[in-house]
Design a protein around this motif. Structure first.
Motif, PDB file in Angstrom:
ATOM      1  N   LEU A 163       0.624  -1.152  -0.072  1.00  0.00           N
ATOM      2  CA  LEU A 163       0.005  -0.106  -0.087  1.00  0.00           C
ATOM      3  C   LEU A 163       0.835   1.282   0.238  1.00  0.00           C
ATOM      4  CD1 LEU A 163      -2.949   1.056   0.742  1.00  0.00           C
ATOM      5  CD2 LEU A 163      -1.984   1.762   2.774  1.00  0.00           C
ATOM      6  N   VAL A 164       1.877   1.278   0.904  1.00  0.00           N
ATOM      7  CA  VAL A 164       2.406   2.474   0.843  1.00  0.00           C
ATOM      8  C   VAL A 164       3.370   2.770  -0.373  1.00  0.00           C
ATOM      9  CG1 VAL A 164       2.617   2.794   3.566  1.00  0.00           C
ATOM     10  CG2 VAL A 164       4.617   1.329   2.208  1.00  0.00           C
ATOM     11  N   GLN A 165       3.705   1.605  -1.038  1.00  0.00           N
ATOM     12  CA  GLN A 165       4.554   1.977  -2.262  1.00  0.00           C
ATOM     13  C   GLN A 165       3.807   2.819  -3.573  1.00  0.00           C
ATOM     14  OE1 GLN A 165       5.438  -2.047  -3.343  1.00  0.00           O
ATOM     15  NE2 GLN A 165       6.855  -2.217  -1.498  1.00  0.00           N
ATOM     16  N   THR A 166       2.413   2.723  -3.126  1.00  0.00           N
ATOM     17  CA  THR A 166       1.713   3.505  -4.155  1.00  0.00           C
ATOM     18  C   THR A 166       1.394   4.854  -3.747  1.00  0.00           C
ATOM     19  OG1 THR A 166      -0.343   2.821  -3.164  1.00  0.00           O
ATOM     20  CG2 THR A 166       0.404   1.684  -4.954  1.00  0.00           C
ATOM     21  N   ASP A 169      -0.680   6.972   2.365  1.00  0.00           N
ATOM     22  CA  ASP A 169      -0.050   7.014   3.756  1.00  0.00           C
ATOM     23  C   ASP A 169      -1.346   6.701   4.814  1.00  0.00           C
ATOM     24  OD1 ASP A 169       0.662   7.496   6.331  1.00  0.00           O
ATOM     25  OD2 ASP A 169       1.679   9.331   5.622  1.00  0.00           O
ATOM     26  N   PRO A 170      -1.327   5.714   5.525  1.00  0.00           N
ATOM     27  CA  PRO A 170      -2.621   5.408   6.308  1.00  0.00           C
ATOM     28  C   PRO A 170      -3.083   6.810   7.309  1.00  0.00           C
ATOM     29  CG  PRO A 170      -1.016   3.685   6.275  1.00  0.00           C
ATOM     30  CD  PRO A 170      -0.350   4.651   5.696  1.00  0.00           C
ATOM     31  N   LEU A 171      -1.736   7.281   7.589  1.00  0.00           N
ATOM     32  CA  LEU A 171      -1.996   8.529   8.719  1.00  0.00           C
ATOM     33  C   LEU A 171      -2.900   9.641   8.211  1.00  0.00           C
ATOM     34  CD1 LEU A 171      -1.257   9.978  11.365  1.00  0.00           C
ATOM     35  CD2 LEU A 171       0.599  10.902   9.949  1.00  0.00           C
ATOM     36  N   LEU A 172      -2.686   9.829   6.841  1.00  0.00           N
ATOM     37  CA  LEU A 172      -3.800  10.873   6.136  1.00  0.00           C
ATOM     38  C   LEU A 172      -5.232  10.437   6.070  1.00  0.00           C
ATOM     39  CD1 LEU A 172      -1.493  11.784   3.176  1.00  0.00           C
ATOM     40  CD2 LEU A 172      -1.676  12.994   5.223  1.00  0.00           C
ATOM     41  N   TRP A 226      -9.408   6.107  -2.250  1.00  0.00           N
ATOM     42  CA  TRP A 226      -7.954   5.827  -3.202  1.00  0.00           C
ATOM     43  C   TRP A 226      -7.436   4.526  -2.834  1.00  0.00           C
ATOM     44  CZ3 TRP A 226      -7.332   8.857  -7.104  1.00  0.00           C
ATOM     45  CH2 TRP A 226      -8.144  10.398  -7.043  1.00  0.00           C
ATOM     46  N   VAL A 227      -7.865   3.741  -1.855  1.00  0.00           N
ATOM     47  CA  VAL A 227      -7.116   2.679  -1.348  1.00  0.00           C
ATOM     48  C   VAL A 227      -8.070   1.444  -1.458  1.00  0.00           C
ATOM     49  CG1 VAL A 227      -5.323   3.819  -0.124  1.00  0.00           C
ATOM     50  CG2 VAL A 227      -7.298   3.093   1.079  1.00  0.00           C
ATOM     51  N   GLU A 228      -9.091   1.864  -1.818  1.00  0.00           N
ATOM     52  CA  GLU A 228     -10.165   0.586  -1.755  1.00  0.00           C
ATOM     53  C   GLU A 228      -9.538  -0.773  -2.627  1.00  0.00           C
ATOM     54  OE1 GLU A 228     -15.015   1.226  -1.633  1.00  0.00           O
ATOM     55  OE2 GLU A 228     -13.620   2.173  -3.323  1.00  0.00           O
ATOM     56  N   ASP A 229      -9.034  -0.391  -3.750  1.00  0.00           N
ATOM     57  CA  ASP A 229      -8.446  -1.706  -4.111  1.00  0.00           C
ATOM     58  C   ASP A 229      -7.291  -2.310  -3.604  1.00  0.00           C
ATOM     59  OD1 ASP A 229     -10.468  -1.023  -5.977  1.00  0.00           O
ATOM     60  OD2 ASP A 229      -9.083   0.053  -7.581  1.00  0.00           O
ATOM     61  N   GLU A 230      -6.708  -1.559  -2.647  1.00  0.00           N
ATOM     62  CA  GLU A 230      -5.679  -2.199  -2.102  1.00  0.00           C
ATOM     63  C   GLU A 230      -5.699  -2.516  -0.688  1.00  0.00           C
ATOM     64  OE1 GLU A 230      -2.178   0.422  -4.846  1.00  0.00           O
ATOM     65  OE2 GLU A 230      -3.735   1.254  -3.672  1.00  0.00           O
ATOM     66  N   LEU A 274      -7.182  10.243  19.675  1.00  0.00           N
ATOM     67  CA  LEU A 274      -6.743  10.000  18.301  1.00  0.00           C
ATOM     68  C   LEU A 274      -5.458   9.883  18.231  1.00  0.00           C
ATOM     69  CD1 LEU A 274      -7.109  10.774  15.208  1.00  0.00           C
ATOM     70  CD2 LEU A 274      -6.459  13.112  15.850  1.00  0.00           C
ATOM     71  N   ALA A 275      -5.193   8.764  17.776  1.00  0.00           N
ATOM     72  CA  ALA A 275      -3.697   8.440  17.322  1.00  0.00           C
ATOM     73  C   ALA A 275      -3.442   7.745  16.129  1.00  0.00           C
ATOM     74  CB  ALA A 275      -3.302   7.141  18.585  1.00  0.00           C
ATOM     75  N   SER A 276      -2.377   7.969  15.598  1.00  0.00           N
ATOM     76  CA  SER A 276      -2.031   7.817  14.261  1.00  0.00           C
ATOM     77  C   SER A 276      -0.950   7.087  14.126  1.00  0.00           C
ATOM     78  CB  SER A 276      -1.945   9.143  13.479  1.00  0.00           C
ATOM     79  OG  SER A 276      -0.845   9.882  14.261  1.00  0.00           O
ATOM     80  N   ALA A 277      -0.682   6.342  13.135  1.00  0.00           N
ATOM     81  CA  ALA A 277       0.330   5.555  12.871  1.00  0.00           C
ATOM     82  C   ALA A 277       1.111   5.789  11.588  1.00  0.00           C
ATOM     83  CB  ALA A 277      -0.001   4.297  12.907  1.00  0.00           C
ATOM     84  N   VAL A 278       2.100   5.671  11.235  1.00  0.00           N
ATOM     85  CA  VAL A 278       2.945   6.045  10.230  1.00  0.00           C
ATOM     86  C   VAL A 278       3.798   4.838   9.841  1.00  0.00           C
ATOM     87  CG1 VAL A 278       4.490   7.346   8.908  1.00  0.00           C
ATOM     88  CG2 VAL A 278       2.890   8.532  10.512  1.00  0.00           C
ATOM     89  N   ALA A 279       3.508   4.201   8.754  1.00  0.00           N
ATOM     90  CA  ALA A 279       4.650   3.162   8.524  1.00  0.00           C
ATOM     91  C   ALA A 279       5.252   3.731   7.192  1.00  0.00           C
ATOM     92  CB  ALA A 279       3.883   1.738   8.167  1.00  0.00           C
ATOM     93  N   ASP A 280       6.241   4.265   7.369  1.00  0.00           N
ATOM     94  CA  ASP A 280       6.820   5.052   6.221  1.00  0.00           C
ATOM     95  C   ASP A 280       7.590   3.980   5.136  1.00  0.00           C
ATOM     96  OD1 ASP A 280       8.115   8.493   5.926  1.00  0.00           O
ATOM     97  OD2 ASP A 280       8.252   6.865   4.674  1.00  0.00           O
TER      98      ASP A 280
END
Lengths: 712, 170
Positions: A163-166, A169-172, A226-230, A274-280
Motif C-alpha cells: 500500500l505505501v509503495q503507491t 499514507d494510512p496516517l492521512l 483511493w485505497v479501496e482496491d489495495e 486520536l492516535a495515528s500511525a505512520v509506516a513510512d
C-alpha cells in the motif's frame, strides 16, 4: 531530506500563546450572532490544532479538535451561544494553555483537569446533536445537516503490503476520518514478520478503528476511496454498546531517520484518543515494542527564547537612522582627509549632526523594547470576569490608554502587582449589588484601568467606584498590630500608606481571593524594585484609586551627576525634589549627630554622603556643602554633596555581574570620559543612614552606661 | 608525555606567585579606579574595561601585607575563568609581572601546612625553578566571590569604621 521541525517549535509556541490570548479576549466579548468574533476564535483554535499536528503534539491536537468542533457548531449557527458554553470554552482555553506550557517546559502536565474538560466538551457536543434534532423538529433550525445521532462505527482496515509503495499514507486516511468525528485507532501487528525478514518498503500492520460520528457509511467509504482496491475494508453496522474493554496497547515505531509515531488506543470511551500511525516506506529498520510511555517529544529546544515582535515601522525608522548615520560618518571622514582650520565650522555642524543621529538612534532602539501596555492589561478582563462570577458581583472593567508603551522588562514584572491590585479592587473595593443599590449606586460596579505618560514616567491607575478605604478600620488595625501609636495623628495619605505594611488586611473575612494581608507589601516592594512608586487615594463611598508610577525603561536613567570629594555619583533625577545651598539658620542639630534642615514646613534629615560612604569630601560642614533634597517612599532627605555637575542620561550597568551588591549603590554607569560612576540607591541610603543612626545611638547608650558604672 | 601547564608569574613583596595562564585575560598598567563605598581596603574599586565593570583587588593587601605605593611597574592582571559560560572577571593588582614558566603536574608540590600569611584556600602548590620557589595560586578560588570577599573582612571593616565614628564623635 528530512527537515528538522524542532527549530520551528518556539515560534509555534509563541503563536499558540498569542492565539490563546486572542481566543480568551474574544470569548469574553462574544455575543450572539457575532460571526466575526466566532470566526476569529475558530481560526485561532484551528491554527493551534494545525501547528500541533505538524509537530506531533497529539494531546493538543485531540483536545483542540473538541474545542474546534464546538466552535464550528457555533459558527454554523447550529448551536446557541450560552453562558455555559462560553465558560466551558474559557476553561478549555486554560487547558490548552496547560498543554502547550507542558510542551514548552518539556514536562508532563496534570491531565485530570484536562480530561475533565474534555469530558464536558464531549457531553456538550453530544447535547448539540440532540438540540439539533429538536430544532429541526420545531422548524426553528436553520440548517438541516447532521440530524442523525452520532453512531459508533467499527472499521477494520487491512491494507495490502504494498500500500505505501503507491504513495498512500494510512496516517492521512486516519486524519481524514478524525475530521468526521473522534476516533480511536488500534494497530494490529500480529502479521509482523521477524525483524530480519522485514522489507522496509512493505506495510505489515492492519488497523481496527472506531469512529464516533454522525457520518454515514458512504462518507467513511469515501475516505478510503483511493485505497479501496489495495485493502480489505470492513465497516460494520453501528454498535450500540461501545464499552470496549480492551487494554491499551501502544506501539512505537522507530526508524533511523528519527521520526516516530505512537499508536495508542484507550479503553475509556469518554476519552477519545486520536492516535495515528505512520509506516513510512523509507524506514530501514522497524522495531516494535509494547510500551506504556505514550509520548516522546522530538525536540530539546527550550522555548523561553524571549523574543519580541517589533512593528515594521520601528524597524524601518531604525534603518533610516542607520542610513543617516552612515552619511554623517562619511561626511566627517571626508572632512578629516584634508582638514584645516577653515573647515572648523563644517566640523562642528557635522558633529552636531552626529549627536542628533546618535540620540535618535538610541531612542529608536529603546522603542523596540517598548510594548503597548495592553499586553499587561489583556489578562484582566478574564480575571475580573471569573472573580465577579465567583463573588456574585456585577463588575464592568474599563480599559483605557492601552496603547501606552512600556519597556518589556517592566511590563513582565508589573503583571503580578497589577493583578493583585485588580483582585483587591474586585474583592474589597466593589460592594455586592444589594449594598450598592442600598447606597444609591448602580448595581454594576466599575473598575477602571488607565495608563498614561507623565513626564519621564508612566502612570497606571487602578480605580474602582466601590466603598473606598475605611480610614478608621485601617487606623484601628494599625494600632492593634502595633504599627502606630494610638495617639498619633496621621493625615489621610499616611493612613492609607499603612495598608502597605506587611500582614495588613482589614477584610473581616478571609476569602480565597484576598484578605490574608499578604500582598500589598509585596506589591509595593515589587513596584519599588522597578524604581517606581505607588500611591493610594480614597474617598469613602466613592471608591479608591491606586496610582502606580513607573519609569519608562530600566536600562537608561535620567541622572544628576554630583561630586563628593574626588568621586562622581549619580542621583536618579526622578527622586530629586530640589537642590539648594543650605542656610545656617535652617539647620537644627538634634540628639546624636543627626542634622535636620528646615525646608519650608518640612524638617528634612541630612545625610552626609561622605560619612555614609566613608570617603573624603571637600566640605565637611553642612553650611559649606550643597544639599540635594531627594524623596523616596514619601521620606525626604537631604544629601550633602560638594558640587552639582551635569544632568545626563546614563546607561545602567550591573555591579553584580562581577561583584556583589553594594549597600547604598543601585548600579554603575560609564561616563563620557570612560570612567565609572556609581548610581545612588536612595531608599537604600536612607535605610543605611537610619541603621547607622540607631546603631550609634545604641553605642552611645552603652558608653553612657559604662560611664555611669565608672562614676558610681 | 606528561601534560605541562603554563603559569604567569608575578611579584608581590619579593615573592613570586604564579597563576594559570589560561585564566589571564590581559595585563594592564595601573589606571585610576572608581572607589566603592564602605569596602575593605584591598578592594581598590572598579574600572571600566570596554564597557564591562570589573572590581580591582590589591592582592598585596588581600594577602595581609603592607600596601605599596603604585609606580610604573605596578600592573593589573585581569583574570577570568575560561571554563564558565558567563565568567566572573576580576582584576588583581601586583607589584610587577615576571615570567611565564611551564610546570608539569608532578613538579608541583603541596603547599606547607602552615606558616603562610596567605589564606590557604588560595594556594594550589609550590614549584621550584632555578633555585626560585614559586607559589602557585588557585584561580578557581581566586575567582570565587565568596572566597575572595570573605565575610569576615566585611564585618571587621564595618566594626572598625563604626567604633572609629563613635570615637571621633566623642
Amino acid at each position: 531530506m528530512s527537515v528538522d521541525l524542532s527549530q520551528f517549535i518556539p515560534s509555534f509556541l509563541e503563536e499558540s500563546f498569542e492565539g490563546l490570548e486572542l481566543m480568551e479576549s474574544s470569548l469574553l466579548n462574544l455575543e450572539q450572532g457575532d460571526d466575526e468574533t466566532i470566526n476569529s476564535i475558530f481560526r485561532a483554535a484551528h491554527s493551534i490544532k494545525g501547528g500541533a499536528g505538524t509537530f506531533g503534539f497529539e494531546h493538543v491536537t485531540e483536545f483542540t479538535h473538541l474545542v474546534e468542533t464546538l466552535l464550528d457548531e457555533m459558527r454554523d449557527g447550529r448551536r446557541e451561544i450560552t453562558q455555559n458554553d462560553v465558560e466551558l470554552l474559557l476553561k478549555s482555553v486554560d487547558c490548552m494553555r496547560l498543554l502547550i506550557e507542558a510542551i514548552r517546559d518539556e514536562q508532563e502536565c496534570d491531565r485530570t483537569e484536562i480530561d475533565e474538560t474534555a469530558k464536558l466538551l464531549t457531553i456538550a457536543l453530544n447535547q448539540t446533536a440532540s438540540v439539533d434534532v429538536d430544532n429541526n423538529e420545531t422548524g426553528s433550525g436553520t440548517t438541516n445537516q447532521q440530524v442523525t445521532q452520532n453512531t459508533l462505527w467499527d472499521i477494520t482496515f487491512i491494507p495490502e503490503h504494498h500500500l505505501v509503495q503507491t504513495g498512500n499514507d494510512p496516517l492521512l486516511l486516519f486524519n481524514a476520518l478524525a475530521d468526521l468525528g473522534p476516533i480511536t485507532v488500534e494497530a494490529n501487528c500480529k502479521d509482523l514478520p521477524p525483524i530480519t525478514d522485514i522489507d522496509p518498503t512493505e506495510l505489515y500492520i492492519s488497523w481496527h478503528l472506531t469512529l464516533d460520528s454522525a457520518a454515514s457509511e458512504e462518507d467513511i467509504r469515501e475516505v478510503f476511496e483511493w485505497v479501496e482496491d489495495e485493502c480489505q475494508l470492513i465497516i460494520s453496522q453501528p454498535v450500540k454498546d461501545q464499552q470496549d474493554s480492551q487494554q491499551p496497547e501502544e506501539i512505537v515505531i522507530d526508524k533511523q531517520g528519527g521520526d516516530f509515531t505512537s499508536v495508542s488506543s484507550a479503553s475509556d470511551s469518554s476519552e477519545q484518543v486520536l492516535a495515528s500511525a505512520v509506516a513510512d516506506n523509507a524506514s530501514s529498520t522497524l522495531e516494535s515494542t509494547t510500551t506504556t510511555k505514550s509520548q516522546k517529544q522530538p525536540s530539546k529546544t527550550k522555548a523561553d527564547v524571549g523574543s519580541i515582535r517589533v512593528g515594521v515601522d520601528k524597524v524601518d525608522s531604525l534603518i533610516n537612522l542607520v542610513g543617516e548615520l552612515v552619511i554623517t560618518q562619511s561626511m566627517l571622514s571626508e572632512l578629516g582627509n584634508d582638514f584645516d582650520l577653515s573647515k572648523i565650522e563644517r566640523l562642528t555642524s557635522g558633529l552636531e549632526q552626529l549627536l542628533q543621529n546618535t540620540k535618535e538612534l538610541q531612542e529608536s532602539v529603546m522603542r523596540i523594547r517598548m510594548l503597548p501596555i495592553s499586553f499587561a492589561f489583556n489578562r484582566f478582563p478574564r480575571l475580573v470576569h471569573d472573580l465577579s462570577n465567583k463573588m456574585n458581583k456585577e463588575i464592568e472593567l474599563v480599559l483605557k490608554g492601552e496603547q501606552t508603551e512600556l519597556d518589556k522588562t517592566v511590563m513582565e514584572q508589573i503583571g503580578d502587582p497589577l493583578t493583585h491590585l485588580v483582585r483587591n479592587a474586585v474583592d474589597h473595593g466593589i460592594e455586592t449589588a444589594e449594598q450598592r443599590l442600598a447606597s444609591g449606586k448602580p448595581a454594576k460596579g466599575v473598575i477602571t484601568l488607565d495608563a498614561y505618560h507623565q513626564g519621564g514616567s508612566i502612570v497606571i491607575e487602578i480605580s474602582d467606584d466601590g466603598s473606598g478605604i475605611n480610614r478608621q478600620a485601617v487606623f484601628d488595625k494599625a494600632v492593634e498590630k502595633g504599627v502606630v501609636d494610638k495617639n498619633t495623628v496621621l493625615n489621610d495619605n499616611q493612613v492609607f500608606d499603612l495598608i502597605f505594611e506587611p500582614g495588613f488586611s482589614t477584610a473581616k473575612e478571609i476569602s480565597d481571593i484576598s484578605g490574608r494581608g499578604v500582598g500589598m507589601d509585596v506589591v509595593k516592594k515589587n513596584i519599588q524594585s522597578l524604581g517606581g512608586r505607588i500611591q493610594v487615594e480614597s474617598e469613602p463611598g466613592k471608591g479608591s484609586t491606586f496610582k502606580v508610577n513607573l519609569p519608562l525603561t530600566l536600562a537608561i536613567l535620567d541622572g544628576q551627576l554630583v561630586r563628593v570629594g574626588s568621586e562622581t555619583y549619580i542621583i536618579p533625577l526622578i527622586t530629586i525634589v530640589e537642590s539648594l545651598q543650605a542656610k545656617p539658620e535652617h539647620i537644627n542639630r538634634v540628639s546624636g549627630d543627626m542634622l535636620l534642615y528646615r525646608l519650608r514646613e518640612d524638617n528634612v534629615p541630612i545625610i552626609p554622603v561622605c560619612k555614609l560612604f566613608n570617603i573624603d569630601a571637600e566640605h565637611q560642614r553642612v553650611e559649606d556643602a550643597l544639599l540635594v533634597v531627594v524623596e523616596s517612599d514619601g521620606q525626604k532627605v537631604g544629601l550633602m554633596v560638594d558640587d552639582l555637575l551635569a544632568q545626563q542620561q546614563v546607561v545602567i550597568k550591573s555591579l553584580q555581574d562581577n561583584y556583589q551588591q553594594v549597600e547604598g549603590i543601585s548600579g554603575a554607569t560609564i561616563l563620557g570620559d570612560g570612567s565609572v560612576a556609581m548610581i545612588l540607591d536612595i531608599p537604600g541610603m536612607i535605610t543605611m543612614a537610619m541603621n547607622n543612626a540607631s546603631q550609634s545611638q545604641q553605642k552611645y547608650g552603652d558608653i553612657a552606661k559604662n560611664l555611669e558604672g565608672v562614676m558610681s | 608525555m606528561e601534560q605541562e601547564q603554563e603559569y604567569l608569574t608575578f611579584l608581590i613583596g619579593g615573592e613570586e606567585f604564579g597563576v594559570d595562564i589560561l585564566c589571564v585575560q590581559e595585563i594592564r598598567v595601573w589606571s585610576s579606579v572608581t572607589e566603592l563605598p564602605n569596602k575593605p581596603d584591598y578592594l581598590k574599586g572598579v574600572i571600566n574595561l570596554r564597557g564591562v565593570i570589573i572590581p580591582i583587588i590589591d592582592l598585596r593587601q588581600r594577602f595581609g601585607k603592607e600596601p605599596l605605593e603604585y609606580d610604573h611597574q605596578t600592573v593589573t592582571i585581569i583574570l577570568s575563568d575560561h571554563n564558565e559560560t558567563r565568567p566572573m572577571v576580576v582584576g588583581i593588582v601586583v607589584d610587577a609581572v615576571s615570567e611565564v614558566y611551564k610546570f608539569s603536574q608532578s613538579s608541583i608540590s603541596n603547599p606547607p601546612e602552615f606558616g603562610s600569611q596567605i589564606d590557604r584556600c588560595f594556594l594550589k602548590g609550590l614549584a621550584s625553578i632555578d633555585d626560585k620557589l614559586i607559589i602557585l595560586l588557585d584561580t578557581q578560588t581566586l575567582l570565587d566571590q565568596d572566597e575572595l570577599y570573605s565575610v569576615n573582612d566585611h564585618v571587621k571593616a564595618k566594626d572598625n569604621s563604626l567604633t572609629e565614628n563613635v570615637e571621633t564623635t566623642i
